[in-house]
Design a protein around this motif. Structure first.
Motif, PDB file in Angstrom:
ATOM      1  N   TYR A   6       8.890  11.885   0.847  1.00  0.00           N
ATOM      2  CA  TYR A   6      10.015  11.612   1.634  1.00  0.00           C
ATOM      3  C   TYR A   6       9.817  10.694   2.723  1.00  0.00           C
ATOM      4  O   TYR A   6      10.358   9.872   3.040  1.00  0.00           O
ATOM      5  N   ALA A   7       8.653  10.963   3.378  1.00  0.00           N
ATOM      6  CA  ALA A   7       8.308  10.072   4.543  1.00  0.00           C
ATOM      7  C   ALA A   7       8.084   8.639   3.984  1.00  0.00           C
ATOM      8  O   ALA A   7       8.307   7.683   4.725  1.00  0.00           O
ATOM      9  N   LEU A   8       7.282   8.326   2.908  1.00  0.00           N
ATOM     10  CA  LEU A   8       6.727   7.127   2.305  1.00  0.00           C
ATOM     11  C   LEU A   8       8.258   6.342   2.072  1.00  0.00           C
ATOM     12  O   LEU A   8       8.258   5.483   2.134  1.00  0.00           O
ATOM     13  N   GLY A  44       0.871  -1.354  -0.088  1.00  0.00           N
ATOM     14  CA  GLY A  44       0.106  -0.002   0.026  1.00  0.00           C
ATOM     15  C   GLY A  44       0.857   1.203  -0.064  1.00  0.00           C
ATOM     16  O   GLY A  44       0.438   2.219  -0.717  1.00  0.00           O
ATOM     17  N   ALA A  45       1.697   1.357   0.813  1.00  0.00           N
ATOM     18  CA  ALA A  45       2.755   2.404   0.926  1.00  0.00           C
ATOM     19  C   ALA A  45       3.485   2.526  -0.497  1.00  0.00           C
ATOM     20  O   ALA A  45       3.648   3.806  -0.864  1.00  0.00           O
ATOM     21  N   GLY A  46       3.968   1.684  -1.041  1.00  0.00           N
ATOM     22  CA  GLY A  46       4.559   1.713  -2.350  1.00  0.00           C
ATOM     23  C   GLY A  46       3.731   2.237  -3.381  1.00  0.00           C
ATOM     24  O   GLY A  46       3.956   3.186  -4.305  1.00  0.00           O
ATOM     25  N   GLU A  47       2.153   1.850  -3.417  1.00  0.00           N
ATOM     26  CA  GLU A  47       1.439   2.258  -4.363  1.00  0.00           C
ATOM     27  C   GLU A  47       1.266   3.633  -4.367  1.00  0.00           C
ATOM     28  O   GLU A  47       0.936   4.661  -5.287  1.00  0.00           O
ATOM     29  N   ALA A 104      10.421  -0.931   6.368  1.00  0.00           N
ATOM     30  CA  ALA A 104       9.399  -1.670   6.504  1.00  0.00           C
ATOM     31  C   ALA A 104       9.338  -2.808   5.520  1.00  0.00           C
ATOM     32  O   ALA A 104       8.477  -3.001   4.741  1.00  0.00           O
ATOM     33  N   GLU A 105      10.479  -3.621   6.072  1.00  0.00           N
ATOM     34  CA  GLU A 105      10.465  -5.134   5.103  1.00  0.00           C
ATOM     35  C   GLU A 105       9.920  -5.874   6.114  1.00  0.00           C
ATOM     36  O   GLU A 105      10.169  -5.950   7.316  1.00  0.00           O
TER      37      GLU A 105
END
Length: 551
Positions: free
Chosen positions: A280-282, A225-228, A289-290
Motif C-alpha cells: 500500500y505504501a509503495l 526502484g520503488a516500482g521494482e 513521485a512523478e
C-alpha cells in the motif's frame, strides 16, 4: 552556630572530633601546637583555596567536615541554590587529596568552592592575626565600614548603576565622535539588510531544500526502484505476499495437529500483514513521485541563490538567517548611535539614577562613620589608649563604582595628638590594639552567627589584655565567639576552654596535634602554665584560680 568540627589527616592532625557550644570559647596551647591549624581547617571547609601541603605526611587525603545550625539567611541561600537543610542542620565537607585535587560538599551535594565561600560568609566571620594589614588599605576600610553599616547591597546597586551610566556615556561620546563613520556603515548595512531580507532565508531552509533537490534530481531512480520493489512484493506473477500467504496457510493446518507451530504461524501472519502494508505504501508513493522538471528548476535556482549569498557574506548557507539577524541588530545600533538626543537622554537618566543611589550611600556612610568613630574611640580608651581618638573620614572623590567618597580611617594615639591616617601609625602595638577594637566593634553589628579571632590580641598584655577578654565575653552574649589566644587574661574570660597540644606518639613518625576541652581543674593548670611558663608553682595556680573566679 558551629556545632561540630571533624578533621582527618590535616597538617599535623590525624583525627580530631570537636563539639562547640554557645558563647565565648578560648583555644590555647604552646606555640606550634596547632591552634591556628584548626582555624585553617575550618576555613577550608568554608571554601578557602586548597593546597596539597595541608595533607598530613603519609596520608592519601585530608578530610574536614563542619556542622552548623541553620539561620534564615542560610535557609534562603540553600533554597535559592536548589539545596535543602535537613532538620535545620547544615554539613559542609571538604576533601583535598595529596595531588592537590579538591572536592566540596554541602549537605552531601557536591558544590563549587565559590558556592562554599558564598555560604561560608553567612556562617562564620574570621578575623586573622594579620587582619590589620587589610585595614591599612582604602579598599579594606571601605569594605569594613559598608559591612558594619549593612550597606553591601546598596553599594552593589550603586556600582551597577555606575556601569550603566558609563555605558550610555560611552555610546553617546562614540556616536558624536564617529558620526561620519557610522553614517557610512549604516548606508552599507542598509542595502545588505535589504538584499538579505529580499532573499528571505529561513531557519533550517538550507537542509530542507537540499533534501528536496536530492529527491527531485533522482526522481527517475526513485520511481524505478520503488516500482521494482512493488512488483516483487505484490504485483509480479508470484509476488512475495501471495507466496508468504500460502506458506502461512499450510503451517496453520499443521498447527492444528501440533500446537508448537502456532507461534510460527503468528509470526508469519504478522509478516504477511507488514508486507501488505508495504505494498500500500509503495503504491501511494508511486502515485505522488512523478518526475517534476519545473519544480527541480525552482529548487536549483533557490539553492544557487542561497549559495551565492553565503559566498558573498562569507558564511555557511545554513547561517544566512543568523547573519541577517546580526546585521539587523547592528543596523538598529547604528540608528540609535546617530540619535544623539536619545543617547543624551538615556545618559542623563542613568546618571541621575546613579547619583541618587550614590548620595544615599554617602549619607548612610556618614551616619555609620560617626557611630563607628565613637564606638572605636571608646574601645581604644579601654585598650590602654586613653585620650586617643578614632574617626572615619569620608573624602569626596569623582563619581565611581564605589560612590562619591573615599573612606579613610583616622587615628590619634593619645590626647593632644592630631588625627592621622591609620596607615601612618608607626607603633605596631598601637596598630594591633586599634585593629582589635575595630574588629570587635564591627563584629557587634554583624548578623554572622560565629565569629573567630585568631591571635588578634598579639602585641598587648596586662590590663589591656583583661579588657580584651571582657570585650570578647560581651561579644559572646550575642554571637558564638572562638578565640585563639596566648593571653591568660583573655582565656580566663571564656565560658569554654580548649587546650591544643603537640606530641609524638611512638607509633607516629611525625608530631601530632591534640585538642581537649578542659574541666575546671585542668583549666586552672592551663591558665597557670600561661602565667608561669615551664615551672608551675602553688602561687601561680592560686593566681590562675583567682583569674578564673573573677572571669
Amino acid at each position: 552556630m558551629l556545632h561540630t568540627l571533624s578533621i582527618r589527616d590535616f597538617v599535623i592532625v590525624d583525627s580530631l572530633e570537636l563539639e562547640f557550644g554557645e558563647g565565648f570559647s578560648a583555644l590555647t596551647g604552646e606555640t606550634g601546637a596547632g591552634k591556628s591549624i584548626l582555624i585553617d581547617a575550618l576555613d577550608l571547609a568554608l571554601g578557602a583555596r586548597s593546597d596539597p601541603a595541608v595533607v598530613r605526611s603519609g596520608a592519601a587525603r585530608a578530610d574536614i567536615s563542619a556542622e552548623f545550625s541553620v539561620s534564615e539567611p542560610v535557609k534562603a541561600w540553600l533554597t535559592e541554590n536548589g539545596m535543602e537543610a535537613e532538620e535545620d542542620m547544615l554539613l559542609l565537607r571538604r576533601v583535598i587529596d595529596a595531588a592537590g585535587r579538591s572536592r566540596g560538599f554541602i549537605n552531601g551535594v557536591q558544590a563549587t568552592t565559590a558556592q562554599m565561600r558564598e555560604l561560608g560568609a553567612l556562617l562564620v566571620d574570621i578575623h586573622g592575626q594579620h587582619a590589620h594589614q587589610s585595614l591599612l588599605k582604602t579598599e579594606g576600610q571601605r569594605t569594613l565600614l559598608d559591612r558594619h553599616a549593612g550597606l553591601q547591597e546598596l553599594q552593589a546597586e550603586t556600582a551597577r548603576l555606575y556601569r550603566l551610566w558609563q555605558e550610555y556615556l560611552s555610546r553617546w561620546l562614540e556616536g558624536e565622535g564617529q558620526a561620519q563613520r557610522f553614517a557610512e556603515e549604516k548606508e552599507r548595512l542598509a542595502w545588505q539588510v535589504e538584499e538579505l531580507e529580499n532573499l528571505g532565508p529561513k531557519p533550517d531552509e538550507w537542509q530542507e531544500i537540499s533534501a528536496s533537490h536530492a529527491r527531485l534530481a533522482n526522481a527517475a531512480s526513485l520511481v524505478g526502484g520503488a516500482g521494482e520493489a512493488l512488483a516483487e512484493i505484490g504485483e509480479s506473477e508470484q509476488p512475495m505476499v501471495s507466496r508468504l500467504n500460502a506458506v502461512q496457510q499450510r503451517l496453520a493446518r499443521l498447527a492444528e495437529l501440533d500446537d508448537a507451530l502456532s507461534p510460527t504461524v503468528e509470526l508469519l501472519e504478522s509478516a504477511r500483514i507488514q508486507l501488505q502494508e508495504a505494498v500500500y505504501a509503495l503504491r501511494d508513493y508511486l502515485s505522488r513521485a512523478e518526475p517534476d522538471p519545473d519544480r527541480l528548476m525552482q529548487v536549483e535556482a533557490r539553492l544557487d541563490a542561497l549559495h551565492s549569498a553565503a559566498r558573498k557574506y562569507r558564511v555557511a548557507p545554513e547561517a544566512l538567517p543568523e547573519e541577517l539577524a546580526l546585521q539587523q541588530a547592528r543596523l538598529r545600533e547604528l540608528e540609535e548611535a546617530q540619535d544623539i538626543a536619545a543617547l543624551q537622554q538615556r545618559e542623563a537618566e542613568a546618571k541621575a539614577a546613579y547619583m541618587t543611589a550614590a548620595k544615599s550611600l554617602g549619607e548612610q556612610r556618614a551616619a555609620a562613620a560617626e557611630k563607628m568613630g565613637r564606638a572605636v574611640t571608646e574601645a581604644m580608651d579601654g585598650l590602654g589608649m586613653a585620650g586617643g581618638q578614632f574617626a572615619v573620614r569620608l573624602n569626596p572623590v569623582a563619581p565611581g563604582a564605589h560612590g562619591l567618597e573615599q573612606v579613610e580611617f583616622m587615628v590619634a594615639g593619645h590626647s593632644g595628638s592630631p588625627l592621622r591616617p591609620l596607615a601612618r601609625v608607626a607603633s605596631g602595638g598601637e596598630l594591633a590594639r586599634i585593629a582589635l577594637a575595630i574588629s570587635v566593634i564591627a563584629s557587634t553589628a554583624t548578623e554572622t552567627p560565629t565569629l573567630i579571632f585568631d591571635e588578634v590580641d598579639s602585641g598587648i598584655g596586662g590590663g589591656v589584655a583583661e579588657v580584651v577578654g571582657r570585650l570578647l565575653k560581651k561579644l559572646g552574649r550575642e554571637h558564638q565567639v572562638l578565640c585563639v589566644t596566648h593571653l591568660p587574661q583573655v582565656a580566663s574570660q571564656a565560658a569554654t576552654h580548649f587546650r591544643v597540644s603537640k606530641n609524638a606518639p611512638e607509633e607516629a613518625s611525625h608530631p601530632l596535634s591534640r585538642m581537649v576541652r578542659l574541666d575546671e581543674k585542668a583549666r586552672v593548670e592551663e591558665i597557670a602554665r600561661m602565667l608561669g611558663g615551664v615551672e608551675i608553682t602553688p602561687i601561680t595556680r592560686r593566681h590562675a584560680k583567682e583569674m578564673l573566679d573573677a572571669g
